[in-house]
Scaffold this motif. Sequence first.
Motif, mmCIF file in Angstrom:
data_model
loop_
_atom_site.group_PDB
_atom_site.id
_atom_site.type_symbol
_atom_site.label_atom_id
_atom_site.label_comp_id
_atom_site.label_asym_id
_atom_site.label_seq_id
_atom_site.Cartn_x
_atom_site.Cartn_y
_atom_site.Cartn_z
ATOM 1 N N GLU A 1 43.031 33.841 36.203
ATOM 2 C CA GLU A 1 42.559 34.276 36.622
ATOM 3 C C GLU A 1 43.521 34.588 38.166
ATOM 4 O OE1 GLU A 1 38.767 34.047 39.422
ATOM 5 O OE2 GLU A 1 37.665 33.521 38.177
ATOM 6 N N THR A 2 43.509 32.934 38.290
ATOM 7 C CA THR A 2 45.415 32.729 39.176
ATOM 8 C C THR A 2 46.770 32.626 38.510
ATOM 9 O OG1 THR A 2 45.426 30.006 38.143
ATOM 10 C CG2 THR A 2 43.312 30.552 40.032
ATOM 11 N N LYS B 1 39.288 41.521 44.436
ATOM 12 C CA LYS B 1 39.468 39.561 44.578
ATOM 13 C C LYS B 1 40.839 40.759 44.917
ATOM 14 C CE LYS B 1 43.407 36.309 41.890
ATOM 15 N NZ LYS B 1 43.752 35.804 40.819
#
Length: 564
Positions: free
Chosen positions: A115-116, A380
């Motif tokens: 995700e990051t 996001k």
Amino acid sequence: MRWEPRPIPNDEAIKLLQSQIGISRNTSIILAQRGINNYHSAKSFFRPKFNNLHDPFLMKDMKSATDRIKEAINNKEKILIYGDYDVDGVASTALLTNFLRQRTNNIFPYIPDRETEGYGVSVNGIKKAIKKQVSLIISIDCGIKAFKEVEYAKTNNIDFIICDHHLPESEIPNAIAVLDPKRVDCKYPFKELCGCGIGFKLIQALSLEWGMDTQKLINYLDLVSLATVADQVPLYDENRIITYLGLEQINKKPRPGIKALLSDFKGDEISTSTLVFKLSPKVNAAGRMKHATLALELLMCEKLEHTVNLSEQISSINIERREEDKKTTEEALIQIKQKEEESFSSTLVHNDNWHPGIIGIVASRLIEKYYRPTIVLTKKGEYYIGSARSINGFDIYKALKKCSNLLEQFGGHKYAAGLKLHESKLKLFRSEFEKFSNKNISEKQKTKTLIYDLEISLSDLNLKFFKIIEQMEPFGPNNLKPIFCSRNCVTTSQTRTVGNDNKHLQLFIKSKNKIYKGIAFGRGDLLNKINESKGFDILYSVEKNTWNGNIELQLIIMDLKLNN
């Protein structure tokens, strides 16, 4: 589904194979279809040998790679193994870390957060290497397009060795060594290794330079076979040898982490389908739902007692992944119906709260229902991020490239890709993607095609024939399990529905005074039609059922057509 026969080789080749190895005509056809046309090629196919692996130094830059690694070990430098969060990347990182730790303690595995950080080598990852005072990074299953990242590392006195199997650009990053058989200037004889396969060639080369017994490297083939099967690379040449020997290792003496993940396996023998449907999803689940480091630690465990906590965590995460996958798929199907997009040439669904780790799986599930190119997006911040999956003959990477003016970024290949776009451009992107799909998908492509190897009578099936088919394992791309077609089948009164909600159809088919059992998953709704029909045609593979010491053949029915 459309049924198409696989082309049958010329009659002379079939007869030659029959005479040289003493097999039936049907078996000869199936082997010839896979390029096995004489005794020598049949022997290599049925009896893969470790010694038939290619010389690793045939790979471009291999000597530069081994020299730099030996130098780093001799000088006690810190080495970072930079992997990826899928099965191939995790298995690759475990492979290199375990092997190199035999020579030095200065090995640090690193897998980015899905995700990051996202896929591939990142500046953030290199910054962590700088903090650890690393002077050599070995990227595995990634890095072939890390041009800026390699330069950034270099300005911080960090060298790079890239081990990757993805298609490079016309130029490659300026690293100490770039191991990738798909390089245009690489003359390595086999181009289809997965990332872990490239890592294996590197440890094979190091073993030769250090004068080690390379036969001991077979102990690592459980990891390489898992990665090879999970990454769906073609199972011929070196990949067949690796997978064949790796499966032997998993069945006889698996490493503790793999043994722990397979503790709930109830079958007789672990095969490629076990790796695909039982083992890979668990390894992948860690990176999808939490962090792939959990799976990495498990695969690197040296004692079974150390695996308990990790394997329980991963099994729990996999259950969570399955539930999330099911819920998201159901929501996506409702969304398609509500938008009345059943007649579209493509699918695009989105939801701000879908888990980014499972949207690729959901895209594949939607293709099972609506056979067309599919994009699943989640939110996001101000951006939608997503996964794209395609159908046979449609290049989804090319489709995204056509819409690239609307995308922040995208990447991938013909049948699978990732993308990112601003929320303000979603509506226009949906329109442009559908326009491209509608224009470039033919009517024929809109129907899934099943290719079968041979049309036979059910009476041709016997245990002798099946045992030869069984020896053709491991099955996978370029060596798929043989599929047969039998026509004008007649059911008996024993045919019934089975399973929860009577979802599945258990068939009893009569042929020449013998009854053949078959199972058609998800086709319970056909029971009445089957009973009323004048006969039916089936497409199927064959498996064996062992019950109370008795062995019988079972047909796994892939499609069925009524003859009314």
